[in-house]
Design a protein around this motif. Sequence first.
Motif, mmCIF file in Angstrom:
data_model
loop_
_atom_site.group_PDB
_atom_site.id
_atom_site.type_symbol
_atom_site.label_atom_id
_atom_site.label_comp_id
_atom_site.label_asym_id
_atom_site.label_seq_id
_atom_site.Cartn_x
_atom_site.Cartn_y
_atom_site.Cartn_z
ATOM 1 N N ILE A 120 0.856 -1.192 0.000
ATOM 2 C CA ILE A 120 0.000 0.000 0.000
ATOM 3 C C ILE A 120 0.887 1.235 0.000
ATOM 4 O O ILE A 120 1.748 1.405 0.870
ATOM 5 N N ASP A 121 0.662 2.087 -0.996
ATOM 6 C CA ASP A 121 1.423 3.327 -1.083
ATOM 7 C C ASP A 121 0.532 4.453 -0.603
ATOM 8 O O ASP A 121 -0.538 4.698 -1.151
ATOM 9 N N THR A 122 0.980 5.136 0.456
ATOM 10 C CA THR A 122 0.200 6.263 0.934
ATOM 11 C C THR A 122 1.117 7.483 0.959
ATOM 12 O O THR A 122 2.240 7.450 0.469
ATOM 13 N N VAL A 172 13.430 7.449 -2.352
ATOM 14 C CA VAL A 172 13.335 8.803 -2.891
ATOM 15 C C VAL A 172 12.255 8.764 -3.967
ATOM 16 O O VAL A 172 11.876 7.691 -4.431
ATOM 17 N N SER A 173 11.756 9.924 -4.339
ATOM 18 C CA SER A 173 10.733 9.961 -5.373
ATOM 19 C C SER A 173 10.970 11.164 -6.264
ATOM 20 O O SER A 173 11.377 12.224 -5.783
ATOM 21 N N ASN A 174 10.735 10.980 -7.532
ATOM 22 C CA ASN A 174 10.923 12.039 -8.526
ATOM 23 C C ASN A 174 12.383 12.454 -8.649
ATOM 24 O O ASN A 174 12.685 13.617 -8.892
ATOM 25 N N TYR A 201 4.643 5.233 -10.296
ATOM 26 C CA TYR A 201 3.319 5.854 -10.093
ATOM 27 C C TYR A 201 2.711 6.214 -11.456
ATOM 28 O O TYR A 201 3.408 6.209 -12.475
ATOM 29 N N SER A 202 1.432 6.506 -11.452
ATOM 30 C CA SER A 202 0.678 6.744 -12.700
ATOM 31 C C SER A 202 1.004 5.668 -13.750
ATOM 32 O O SER A 202 1.272 5.984 -14.919
ATOM 33 N N PRO A 203 0.967 4.382 -13.367
ATOM 34 C CA PRO A 203 1.419 3.321 -14.279
ATOM 35 C C PRO A 203 0.489 3.073 -15.461
ATOM 36 O O PRO A 203 0.883 2.375 -16.401
ATOM 37 N N ALA A 242 -0.971 5.860 -16.798
ATOM 38 C CA ALA A 242 -1.083 7.256 -17.257
ATOM 39 C C ALA A 242 -2.479 7.811 -16.979
ATOM 40 O O ALA A 242 -3.081 8.492 -17.811
ATOM 41 N N ARG A 243 -2.974 7.486 -15.787
ATOM 42 C CA ARG A 243 -4.301 7.943 -15.346
ATOM 43 C C ARG A 243 -5.398 7.590 -16.354
ATOM 44 O O ARG A 243 -6.335 8.348 -16.569
ATOM 45 N N GLY A 244 -5.220 6.447 -16.987
ATOM 46 C CA GLY A 244 -6.246 5.966 -17.935
ATOM 47 C C GLY A 244 -5.916 6.286 -19.383
ATOM 48 O O GLY A 244 -6.548 5.748 -20.301
ATOM 49 N N PRO A 275 -0.761 1.244 -9.184
ATOM 50 C CA PRO A 275 -1.931 1.927 -9.749
ATOM 51 C C PRO A 275 -2.943 2.284 -8.670
ATOM 52 O O PRO A 275 -3.065 1.568 -7.682
ATOM 53 N N ARG A 276 -3.637 3.377 -8.886
ATOM 54 C CA ARG A 276 -4.743 3.750 -7.999
ATOM 55 C C ARG A 276 -6.027 3.319 -8.696
ATOM 56 O O ARG A 276 -6.177 3.479 -9.903
ATOM 57 N N ALA A 277 -6.944 2.762 -7.950
ATOM 58 C CA ALA A 277 -8.235 2.366 -8.515
ATOM 59 C C ALA A 277 -9.272 2.540 -7.420
ATOM 60 O O ALA A 277 -9.174 1.920 -6.371
ATOM 61 N N THR A 278 -10.233 3.403 -7.655
ATOM 62 C CA THR A 278 -11.212 3.641 -6.595
ATOM 63 C C THR A 278 -12.412 2.703 -6.708
ATOM 64 O O THR A 278 -13.207 2.616 -5.790
ATOM 65 N N THR A 279 -12.539 2.009 -7.833
ATOM 66 C CA THR A 279 -13.648 1.061 -7.934
ATOM 67 C C THR A 279 -13.121 -0.363 -7.746
ATOM 68 O O THR A 279 -11.983 -0.666 -8.097
ATOM 69 N N ASP A 286 -14.037 -2.975 -9.330
ATOM 70 C CA ASP A 286 -13.794 -3.604 -10.637
ATOM 71 C C ASP A 286 -12.384 -3.290 -11.132
ATOM 72 O O ASP A 286 -11.674 -4.164 -11.631
ATOM 73 N N HIS A 287 -11.978 -2.032 -10.991
ATOM 74 C CA HIS A 287 -10.629 -1.657 -11.443
ATOM 75 C C HIS A 287 -9.559 -2.305 -10.575
ATOM 76 O O HIS A 287 -8.523 -2.740 -11.084
ATOM 77 N N LEU A 288 -9.815 -2.380 -9.269
ATOM 78 C CA LEU A 288 -8.844 -3.049 -8.383
ATOM 79 C C LEU A 288 -8.619 -4.486 -8.852
ATOM 80 O O LEU A 288 -7.494 -4.958 -8.945
ATOM 81 N N GLU A 333 -9.395 -5.823 -11.849
ATOM 82 C CA GLU A 333 -8.845 -5.868 -13.215
ATOM 83 C C GLU A 333 -7.323 -5.685 -13.169
ATOM 84 O O GLU A 333 -6.575 -6.409 -13.822
ATOM 85 N N ASN A 334 -6.871 -4.737 -12.367
ATOM 86 C CA ASN A 334 -5.430 -4.486 -12.280
ATOM 87 C C ASN A 334 -4.713 -5.675 -11.632
ATOM 88 O O ASN A 334 -3.621 -6.060 -12.042
ATOM 89 N N TRP A 335 -5.355 -6.264 -10.642
ATOM 90 C CA TRP A 335 -4.752 -7.423 -9.969
ATOM 91 C C TRP A 335 -4.571 -8.583 -10.957
ATOM 92 O O TRP A 335 -3.553 -9.283 -10.959
#
Length: 266
Positions: free
Chosen positions: A32-34, A128-130, A179-181, A183-185, A221-225, A227-229, A231-233
């Motif tokens: 989990i990335d927070t 580190v990030s970015n 992150y944004s793997p 590209a936000r869709g 990836p972030r997925a708020t639904t 179904d997307h969680l 699908e990505n899994w």
Amino acid sequence: MPMLGVGTFDHADYDTCYENVQQALDVGYRHIDTTEQVEAYYNEEAVGDAVAASSVDRESLFVATKVPPADLDQSGVRRSAEESLDRLGMEYVDLLYVHWPTGKYDPVETFDAFAALREEGLIEEIGVSNFTVDLLKEAIDVADAPIFANQVEMHPLLPQEDLREFCSRDDVDVELVVYSPIARGDVEHVTELQEVARKHGATPEQVSLAWLREKNVTAIPRATTEDHLRENWLSLALELDDEDMAKLDAIKERERVVNRDDAPWN
Ligand SMILES: NC(=O)c1ccc[n+]([C@@H]2O[C@H](COP(=O)([O-])OP(=O)(O)OC[C@H]3O[C@@H](n4cnc5c(N)ncnc54)[C@H](OP(=O)(O)O)[C@@H]3O)[C@@H](O)[C@H]2O)c1
């Protein structure tokens, strides 16, 4: 570090983040990335509460969070990390990142503070990030403890060849966390991804995640639904062949979805 995690930034409120993390744990995610608290986002509290309420052991989870640019001085790093642990209700995080190399970032001071937290067992690994190749080189030179990971944007429209090559060197050995793997869709609209997806009865998002796995990087990836969680899994079961990889590697279109004026690449 599990190679497929879930990102939790930008949920509308505590409840949606809490429910999302519960669903992710049910689906099977263990990474989990927070992120530190930014304005009204209470994602660390929701992540911590959802983990505590689940039947998943803390030891089988990989939890990462970040320190914001304004807190990258000696005392700020400690305060930020302690506040994150407090909100998460955890005794340690598996990975703590420098979120952006800006603001109060000072390589010596910042990594000294991170190393002290690691010594005390409050964090397992330093990230580190970015960071660009040059910033990563500098960080590796000055830090006493190893730099475990660099979290950056990557997908078939931003393949990060230079960073990948540098991070995989034996004398560097830094994990890339992406992150944004998807590209936000936006990967959905790319012909090559659509074609490979059709061939496998998959979706372009799954193809993007499978392509990242073939590149030996970890995706969050972030997925708020739900179904997307799921699908990505299921992208974990998608095997791309050489022909698919060649087609995806040949994409010429470039896109960066996360950018800001003070980003080190600008
Ligand atoms: N270190 C940094 O500076 C930094 C910067 C940005 C992000 N991050 C981290 O990276 C995580 C992910 O990045 P991101 O949110 O920028 O981008 P992302 O994961 O590429 O895209 C998220 C978007 O894609 C949609 N989506 C997810 N799975 C999908 C699927 N299977 N089919 C269609 N659409 C799908 C989501 O919609 P739904 O919500 O409707 O499912 C959401 O709108 C963040 O949550 C955060 O933890 C870190």
